[in-house]
Design a protein around this motif. Structure first.
Motif, PDB file in Angstrom:
ATOM      1  N   ASP A   1       0.819  -1.215   0.000  1.00 39.95           N
ATOM      2  CA  ASP A   1       0.000   0.000   0.000  1.00 39.95           C
ATOM      3  C   ASP A   1       0.849   1.260   0.000  1.00 39.95           C
ATOM      4  O   ASP A   1       0.359   2.346  -0.307  1.00 39.95           O
ATOM      5  CB  ASP A   1      -0.915   0.013   1.228  1.00 39.95           C
ATOM      6  N   ALA A   2       2.127   1.115   0.374  1.00 35.36           N
ATOM      7  CA  ALA A   2       3.063   2.238   0.364  1.00 35.36           C
ATOM      8  C   ALA A   2       4.464   1.660   0.385  1.00 35.36           C
ATOM      9  O   ALA A   2       4.672   0.500   0.780  1.00 35.36           O
ATOM     10  CB  ALA A   2       2.851   3.149   1.568  1.00 35.36           C
ATOM     11  N   LEU A   3       5.426   2.467  -0.052  1.00 39.07           N
ATOM     12  CA  LEU A   3       6.819   2.022  -0.046  1.00 39.07           C
ATOM     13  C   LEU A   3       7.688   3.108   0.571  1.00 39.07           C
ATOM     14  O   LEU A   3       7.488   4.296   0.320  1.00 39.07           O
ATOM     15  CB  LEU A   3       7.294   1.715  -1.472  1.00 39.07           C
ATOM     16  N   ILE A   4       8.641   2.664   1.386  1.00 37.60           N
ATOM     17  CA  ILE A   4       9.607   3.571   2.019  1.00 37.60           C
ATOM     18  C   ILE A   4      10.997   3.075   1.636  1.00 37.60           C
ATOM     19  O   ILE A   4      11.303   1.889   1.788  1.00 37.60           O
ATOM     20  CB  ILE A   4       9.458   3.572   3.556  1.00 37.60           C
ATOM     21  N   GLY A   5      11.841   3.963   1.124  1.00 43.88           N
ATOM     22  CA  GLY A   5      13.172   3.508   0.767  1.00 43.88           C
ATOM     23  C   GLY A   5      13.994   4.552   0.051  1.00 43.88           C
ATOM     24  O   GLY A   5      13.572   5.694  -0.142  1.00 43.88           O
ATOM     25  N   LYS A   6      15.208   4.124  -0.350  1.00 42.90           N
ATOM     26  CA  LYS A   6      16.112   4.996  -1.095  1.00 42.90           C
ATOM     27  C   LYS A   6      15.498   5.335  -2.443  1.00 42.90           C
ATOM     28  O   LYS A   6      14.971   4.465  -3.129  1.00 42.90           O
ATOM     29  CB  LYS A   6      17.454   4.281  -1.303  1.00 42.90           C
ATOM     30  N   VAL A   7      15.576   6.599  -2.818  1.00 42.12           N
ATOM     31  CA  VAL A   7      15.021   7.009  -4.103  1.00 42.12           C
ATOM     32  C   VAL A   7      16.037   6.662  -5.194  1.00 42.12           C
ATOM     33  O   VAL A   7      17.046   7.335  -5.367  1.00 42.12           O
ATOM     34  CB  VAL A   7      14.628   8.504  -4.124  1.00 42.12           C
ATOM     35  N   PHE A  52       5.122   6.938  -2.019  1.00 38.73           N
ATOM     36  CA  PHE A  52       6.550   6.635  -1.862  1.00 38.73           C
ATOM     37  C   PHE A  52       7.131   7.577  -0.810  1.00 38.73           C
ATOM     38  O   PHE A  52       7.233   8.787  -1.028  1.00 38.73           O
ATOM     39  CB  PHE A  52       7.242   6.838  -3.212  1.00 38.73           C
ATOM     40  N   GLY A  53       7.489   7.022   0.342  1.00 40.69           N
ATOM     41  CA  GLY A  53       8.231   7.776   1.352  1.00 40.69           C
ATOM     42  C   GLY A  53       9.706   7.586   1.081  1.00 40.69           C
ATOM     43  O   GLY A  53      10.255   6.527   1.345  1.00 40.69           O
ATOM     44  N   TYR A  54      10.365   8.614   0.521  1.00 40.06           N
ATOM     45  CA  TYR A  54      11.700   8.417  -0.017  1.00 40.06           C
ATOM     46  C   TYR A  54      12.805   8.918   0.914  1.00 40.06           C
ATOM     47  O   TYR A  54      12.628   9.847   1.693  1.00 40.06           O
ATOM     48  CB  TYR A  54      11.838   9.109  -1.377  1.00 40.06           C
ATOM     49  N   ILE A  55      13.956   8.246   0.813  1.00 35.22           N
ATOM     50  CA  ILE A  55      15.189   8.668   1.466  1.00 35.22           C
ATOM     51  C   ILE A  55      16.102   9.201   0.369  1.00 35.22           C
ATOM     52  O   ILE A  55      16.454   8.471  -0.555  1.00 35.22           O
ATOM     53  CB  ILE A  55      15.865   7.497   2.202  1.00 35.22           C
ATOM     54  N   ALA A  56      16.458  10.470   0.447  1.00 33.59           N
ATOM     55  CA  ALA A  56      17.264  11.104  -0.601  1.00 33.59           C
ATOM     56  C   ALA A  56      18.751  10.850  -0.366  1.00 33.59           C
ATOM     57  O   ALA A  56      19.191  10.589   0.755  1.00 33.59           O
ATOM     58  CB  ALA A  56      17.000  12.602  -0.626  1.00 33.59           C
TER      59      ALA A  56
END
Length: 305
Positions: free
Chosen positions: A267-273, A288-292
């Protein structure tokens, strides 16, 4: 007729994009065969491709040497580039002879400059596929590391020799090319419902996937995730196959579950962009919860997209 692919081994994003292109070509022509030149592990292509291919372990590119998935080692990058570039004529001739012996009549490169020189020596067309090139990346580091300047200039010249040029969105440095494509990613093979069933996740559960781009990682915050009992966390690269503890599904780096299927079941993804993660999230249509990566020139372009 076969098609050769020269693929940068920097992470899995280039291999993922190349595999998506190979799958599309395979569906257009079921008899098409591929000759893959890279040091990305063979299992990645075994899990990604349905068509016939041969794998040839060959270092085709350096890219950036990574200390971690988020931090590059510029000194080591220059050291490896110094021993790798410029390409030796004898090596290019040897690989070109091998490519012709495998009946290849076209070379596609993501984003390996070696393939362009091999194609030129073999007298066959080359296609460059990219959303950035290494000369553009190195330019951003030159103030910190002067040793990159000569390599940037050399690679830029080689890359300009490609017969055809395709850019895939999000494009970092738009230029006059033969084709600008939508984000390129491998397609899911299994429905969201079927993937959840295989994992043992209820169909109505809220699922958040955490990934650092396919690279095995140690996650120190797992105990904190366990407190969010109303969310299932799916974490590739963090454990053994079938390692389920409460609301955590810890999967190995090399999993029996196809990565785009896992994204599609979330339902959602969190990680390195990164490119492949962004492309899979784009087509899955999930948040997308991104880590820049603050020190990587591609990152702001991906974030903006």
């Amino acid at each position: 007729m076969s098609i050769a692919f020269f693929i940068s081994p920097h992470g899995y994003g280039h291999a993922s994009r190349a595999a998506a292109v190979m799958e599309a070509l395979h569906h257009l022509d079921l008899e098409k065969e591929f000759e893959i030149f890279t040091t990305v592990p063979e299992w990645f292509f075994r899990s990604s491709l349905s068509g016939p291919f041969s794998y040839h372990p060959l270092l085709t590119d350096i890219g950036l040497v990574q200390e971690t998935s988020l931090k590059a080692d510029l000194a080591q990058t220059v050291a490896r580039l110094d021993s790798f570039l410029p390409f030796q004529k004898a090596k290019i001739s040897e690989v070109a002879h091998f490519v012709l012996g495998r009946h290849c009549r076209l070379i596609l490169c993501d984003i390996s400059a070696m393939g362009i020189l091999v194609a030129r020596h073999a007298g066959i067309p080359s296609v460059l596929i990219e959303n950035f090139t290494w000369d553009w990346i190195y330019e951003d580091y030159e103030a910190q590391c002067k040793g990159l300047s000569a390599h940037r200039s050399y690679l830029g010249g080689v890359l300009q020799g490609a017969d055809f040029h395709i850019q895939a969105q999000p494009v970092c440095c738009p230029t006059n090319v033969h084709l600008t494509a939508s984000p390129v990613s491998r397609k899911p093979r299994t429905s969201r419902e079927k993937t959840r069933q295989r994992l043992g996740i209820p169909p109505d559960a809220l699922v958040a996937m955490i990934t650092m781009g396919g690279i095995p990682e140690t996650y120190p915050f797992l105990d904190e995730l366990r407190k969010s009992e109303d969310i299932v966390f799916l974490i590739p690269g963090a454990g053994r196959e079938g390692n389920k503890t409460g609301n955590l599904f810890l999967l190995p780096h090399q999993s029996e579950h196809f990565h785009p299927d896992l994204v599609n079941a979330s339902d959602a993804l969190i990680g390195k962009v990164g490119y492949s993660t962004l492309s899979e999230v784009y087509w899955a249509g999930i948040p997308f919860g991104y880590i820049a990566r603050d020190d990587f020139r591609e990152s702001p372009v991906l974030i903006s997209y």
